[in-house]
Design an enzyme around this catalytic site. Structure first.
Site, PDB file in Angstrom:
ATOM      1  N   HIS A  40       0.842  -1.250  -0.046  1.00 27.10           N
ATOM      2  CA  HIS A  40      -0.088  -0.085   0.027  1.00 27.10           C
ATOM      3  C   HIS A  40       0.960   1.235   0.051  1.00 27.10           C
ATOM      4  O   HIS A  40       1.647   1.584   1.007  1.00 27.10           O
ATOM      5  CB  HIS A  40      -0.906   0.079   1.314  1.00 27.10           C
ATOM      6  CG  HIS A  40      -1.698  -1.114   1.182  1.00 27.10           C
ATOM      7  ND1 HIS A  40      -2.139  -2.030   2.178  1.00 27.10           N
ATOM      8  CD2 HIS A  40      -2.449  -1.847   0.148  1.00 27.10           C
ATOM      9  CE1 HIS A  40      -2.798  -3.071   1.937  1.00 27.10           C
ATOM     10  NE2 HIS A  40      -3.201  -2.737   0.719  1.00 27.10           N
ATOM     11  N   GLU A  99       1.659   4.016   2.603  1.00 26.66           N
ATOM     12  CA  GLU A  99       2.086   3.658   3.766  1.00 26.66           C
ATOM     13  C   GLU A  99       3.421   3.690   4.026  1.00 26.66           C
ATOM     14  O   GLU A  99       4.254   2.685   4.016  1.00 26.66           O
ATOM     15  CB  GLU A  99       1.663   2.302   4.176  1.00 26.66           C
ATOM     16  CG  GLU A  99       0.137   2.071   4.471  1.00 26.66           C
ATOM     17  CD  GLU A  99      -0.676   0.621   4.341  1.00 26.66           C
ATOM     18  OE1 GLU A  99      -1.780   0.714   4.179  1.00 26.66           O
ATOM     19  OE2 GLU A  99       0.344  -0.045   4.600  1.00 26.66           O
ATOM     20  N   HIS A 122       3.391  -2.879   6.961  1.00 29.28           N
ATOM     21  CA  HIS A 122       2.199  -1.828   6.713  1.00 29.28           C
ATOM     22  C   HIS A 122       2.000  -0.816   7.384  1.00 29.28           C
ATOM     23  O   HIS A 122       2.998  -0.771   8.550  1.00 29.28           O
ATOM     24  CB  HIS A 122       1.156  -2.461   6.520  1.00 29.28           C
ATOM     25  CG  HIS A 122       0.830  -3.727   5.446  1.00 29.28           C
ATOM     26  ND1 HIS A 122       0.093  -3.311   4.256  1.00 29.28           N
ATOM     27  CD2 HIS A 122       1.413  -4.842   5.191  1.00 29.28           C
ATOM     28  CE1 HIS A 122       0.137  -4.370   3.549  1.00 29.28           C
ATOM     29  NE2 HIS A 122       0.931  -5.249   3.771  1.00 29.28           N
ATOM     30  N   GLU A 150       2.109  -3.823  11.369  1.00 27.62           N
ATOM     31  CA  GLU A 150       1.491  -2.642  11.080  1.00 27.62           C
ATOM     32  C   GLU A 150       2.151  -1.413  11.966  1.00 27.62           C
ATOM     33  O   GLU A 150       2.382  -1.725  13.165  1.00 27.62           O
ATOM     34  CB  GLU A 150      -0.051  -2.810  11.552  1.00 27.62           C
ATOM     35  CG  GLU A 150      -0.864  -3.698  10.579  1.00 27.62           C
ATOM     36  CD  GLU A 150      -1.146  -3.155   9.284  1.00 27.62           C
ATOM     37  OE1 GLU A 150      -0.998  -1.756   9.107  1.00 27.62           O
ATOM     38  OE2 GLU A 150      -1.711  -3.902   8.580  1.00 27.62           O
TER      39      GLU A 150
HETATM   40 ZN   LIG Z   1      -1.325  -1.696   4.306  1.00 20.78          ZN
END
Ligand SMILES: [Zn+2]
Length: 375
Positions: free
Chosen positions: A166, A169, A259, A335
């Site tokens: 992504h 990010e 992420h 994350e």
């Molecule tokens: Zn992500």
């Protein structure tokens, strides 16, 4: 006043800008997609005048919760990104800021440019331990780049780290930068120790097209790469296709997919407990890695995170699940927050590139605890 975004990872649309206190903006959607959340623009104005910048229509953005208790970042020199006062009313984010210089950049998080990405690859290849590897081309014709670190040999483990599926990010690539700096440090005992036992396959940017285009979540064609891991294709998701092909060639004993999370103000991991092949061995590896990271740094925690998948109910199109399943290996999504780690808040910078890089170094410490147990 002038507002521009025609540069690497730029994204903004000007609705109106009639006075410093009345600047109305909106965020452009990712190409051929409904996702929008990433913004990055330059304001050319008069210094020492207070500005009110409203970013509108955020109720329909990808993660409306991401704007609650969120502070935008700004920079004068494009190196140091500090937080600026921001308020969300459910649909509009109002940034109140008095710039100290006539030109100021604003962004969703400290950008990580394509040029910096190329600099990272160029720097890394100079290490004796590191070989750059060309995986293939993206839809926009950019290189998909892999760094192979360490000498492959019988009995060595294959550890894969990927970041920025992504593209908005950016914290993910900041983390990889810290990780590589430690892993390629010839004087670092931990790096030496790990490189005796494992070969590292690192993809610092899984989505260079989306990154340069100023996307939040998708590639040049509007495809969310982190839903492509079951059936990637050259036409829609060459980025995933090439990486998976190389994984099948060299194997995977551990996978870490990095992420950022828009809403949760914590660092956390998401595991493979919902995978059909999940077993005690994988559970043991997950918990050892997690424990070691908890010990290594208070920036990491395991109380807050995503709801755990029920047995057999994981989404196998997601990278960490797909690879954990196919290779029967330890596989985590890591994350980081866009906002801050509220357990260790920093009012000036929030969660920041320097903290991402430190976490990248600390991830190596946690890898030490499991590398001998991987197979
Ligand atoms: Zn992500």
């Amino acid at each position: 006043m002038r507002i521009s975004s025609n540069f690497d990872s730029g994204n903004i649309q000007v609705i109106s800008a009639t006075s410093p206190q009345d600047i109305q903006l909106s965020i452009c959607k990712d190409n051929q997609s409904e996702f929008y959340q990433w913004f990055h623009f330059k304001l050319d104005t008069t210094a020492f005048v207070s500005h009110g910048i409203t970013i509108k229509n955020l109720a329909k953005s990808a993660y409306p919760d991401g704007w609650q208790n969120y502070q935008a970042v700004a920079s004068y020199d494009r190196q140091e990104w500090f937080r600026v006062e921001s308020e969300f009313d459910g649909d509009n984010l109002v940034i109140q800021h008095t710039p100290e210089f006539p030109q100021v950049y604003y962004a969703y998080f400290a950008p990580y440019s394509y040029e910096r990405h190329l600099d990272l690859l160029a720097w890394a290849q100079q290490s004796e331990q590191c070989k750059p590897y060309h995986l293939g081309e993206t839809l926009d014709g950019r290189d998909m780049s892999l760094l192979i670190i360490g000498e492959p040999a019988e009995g060595k483990k294959s550890i894969w780290v990927t970041a920025r599926q992504h593209p908005g990010e950016t914290m993910a690539e900041w983390l990889v930068e810290g990780f590589l700096h430690r892993l390629l440090d010839e004087d670092d005992g931990l790096a030496k120790w790990l490189l005796d036992k494992a070969v590292f396959y690192v993809v610092p940017n899984m989505n260079p097209d989306g990154s340069a285009r100023g996307h939040l979540r998708t590639n040049a064609k509007g495809v969310n790469l982190n839903r492509e891991w079951q059936t990637p294709s050259i036409e829609n998701s060459p980025e995933v296709y090439f990486v998976k092909q190389k994984m099948q060639e060299v194997g995977v004993d551990m996978f870490l997919d990095v992420h950022g999370d828009e809403a949760l103000p914590y660092n956390f991991v998401a595991g493979c407990e919902g995978n059909p092949n999940y077993n005690e061995r994988l559970q043991g590896l997950e918990s050892s890695f997690k424990q070691a990271l908890l010990t290594a740094t208070p920036e990491f925690q395991d109380t807050y995170g995503y709801e755990k998948d029920k047995p057999g109910e994981s989404n196998l199109t997601v990278a960490a699940n797909a690879i954990g399943h196919e290779f029967d290996c330890l596989s985590y999504t890591l994350e980081m927050p866009f906002k801050d780690n509220i357990e260790l808040p920093d009012a000036v910078y929030g969660w920041s590139p320097i903290r991402c890089k430190q976490l990248g170094e600390d991830v190596m410490v946690a890898m030490r605890s499991i590398v001998d147990m991987l197979r």
